[in-house]
Design an enzyme around this catalytic site. Structure first.
Site, PDB file in Angstrom:
ATOM      1  N   CYS A  50       0.856  -1.190   0.000  1.00 57.53           N
ATOM      2  CA  CYS A  50       0.000   0.000   0.000  1.00 57.53           C
ATOM      3  C   CYS A  50       0.890   1.237   0.000  1.00 57.53           C
ATOM      4  O   CYS A  50       1.954   1.240   0.614  1.00 57.53           O
ATOM      5  CB  CYS A  50      -0.888   0.017   1.241  1.00 57.53           C
ATOM      6  SG  CYS A  50      -1.880  -1.462   1.463  1.00 57.53           S
ATOM      7  N   LYS A  51       0.445   2.280  -0.673  1.00 54.18           N
ATOM      8  CA  LYS A  51       1.240   3.506  -0.716  1.00 54.18           C
ATOM      9  C   LYS A  51       0.851   4.394   0.467  1.00 54.18           C
ATOM     10  O   LYS A  51       0.220   5.454   0.311  1.00 54.18           O
ATOM     11  CB  LYS A  51       1.063   4.219  -2.055  1.00 54.18           C
ATOM     12  CG  LYS A  51       1.698   3.433  -3.197  1.00 54.18           C
ATOM     13  CD  LYS A  51       1.584   4.140  -4.527  1.00 54.18           C
ATOM     14  CE  LYS A  51       2.528   5.300  -4.683  1.00 54.18           C
ATOM     15  NZ  LYS A  51       3.941   4.895  -4.827  1.00 54.18           N
TER      16      LYS A  51
END
Length: 306
Positions: free
Chosen positions: A157-158
């Site tokens: 996930c960013k």
């Protein structure tokens, strides 16, 4: 402030960039309870056309990151696609650009947590050329910092807070005379660069760390795997990669939205092969740039014209 940037999407409207400001008490700022996406748009000077590369894929990945961080917004992927196209039309860049989306906890509240906090989204775009300012190839080192684990801060996930890990590894690389860092997982296997995926070439085959090695499942990574298979008939082996494999690779390169496709010439001051950009890397770079500017018809479905 970048004077070339005129607008942002902020609090539900496209507004002048100098009006797009948050409070210092914003939860997403104080506690990094936010996620982001970076998206490339490419200018085709012959057609006088801007193309956004794999916009819906980026927005779908953004939604996955939001699920992990308990973020919710009222906009669909279609809504956001229209907003981004409108934003780029207003900016009217006639050069490559980078679109930055941030979804954040917008409450002005002290206290750690994710639950029961409102969320919001902001978007802007900037002119963006070579992430590495024209370097033909990079000299990398193995970082002393390890990649964050999935059970700590998921690298798939960013999450904005996770990029402190990237900043530490990149800063140490620069301060010790290198261009970039390669980060290992806690198990000691190759994960990725500071903020990009990594590929090896060995005996004509592509090798890249598997998604279980605490990597971001990169969209550029996926593009390169497909281009290699479809255009060069080269398969990619996604697997565990040992550190020493980097030193004896025939070719090495990074991939990422910012990095695009960037050759690595040495690791820990050991030259990769002859210390030159390899033939497979060269071909993939050429394919990537031609595809992203809409010059290859079969890949135009990856592009949104502005």
């Amino acid at each position: 402030m970048n004077k070339l940037v005129k607008y942002a999407f902020f609090e539900g409207n496209i507004v002048p960039i100098d009006q797009a400001k948050i409070s210092i008490m914003t939860h997403g700022f104080m506690y990094a309870t936010s996620i982001f996406e970076g998206i490339r748009a490419y200018w085709n000077s012959k057609e006088k056309q801007m193309y956004i590369l794999r916009l819906s894929d980026h927005l779908e990945r953004m939604e996955d990151s939001m699920k992990v961080m308990l973020l919710e917004i009222k906009y669909s992927i279609d809504d956001l696609s229209k907003i981004i196209v409108d934003l780029l039309k207003r900016e009217n860049f006639q050069r490559d650009a980078y679109i930055r989306i941030t979804v954040y906890k917008s409450a002005q509240k002290i206290g750690v947590g994710l639950q029961n906090l409102p969320s919001d989204i902001c978007i802007f775009a900037v002119p963006f050329d070579d992430y590495y300012e024209g370097k033909a190839g990079l000299h990398a080192c193995i970082s002393g910092w390890r990649r964050v684990e999935d059970n700590a801060i998921p690298a798939r996930c960013k999450i904005v807070g996770a990029y402190a890990n990237s900043a530490l590894s990149k800063a140490d690389a620069i301060l010790t005379g290198f261009d970039e860092a390669i980060v290992l997982s806690e198990s000691g296997h190759v994960s990725e660069g500071s903020a990009m995926n990594l590929f090896l070439v060995k005996h004509g085959q592509l090798i890249t760390p598997d998604k279980t090695e605490n990597i971001l499942e990169g969209i550029t990574r996926d593009i390169i795997i497909k281009l290699a298979q479809d255009e060069l008939n080269i398969k990619t082996d996604c697997r565990t990669v040992d550190r020493s494999e980097l030193y004896i690779a025939d070719e090495l390169f990074f991939t990422g939205t910012g990095a695009q496709v960037k050759p690595i010439l040495s690791v820990d001051r050991r030259p990769i092969a002859k210390g030159e950009v390899g033939p497979i890397t060269t071909k993939l770079m050429e394919l990537y740039y031609s595809m992203s500017q809409g010059k290859i018809e079969k890949y135009k479905h990856w592009l949104i014209p502005v």
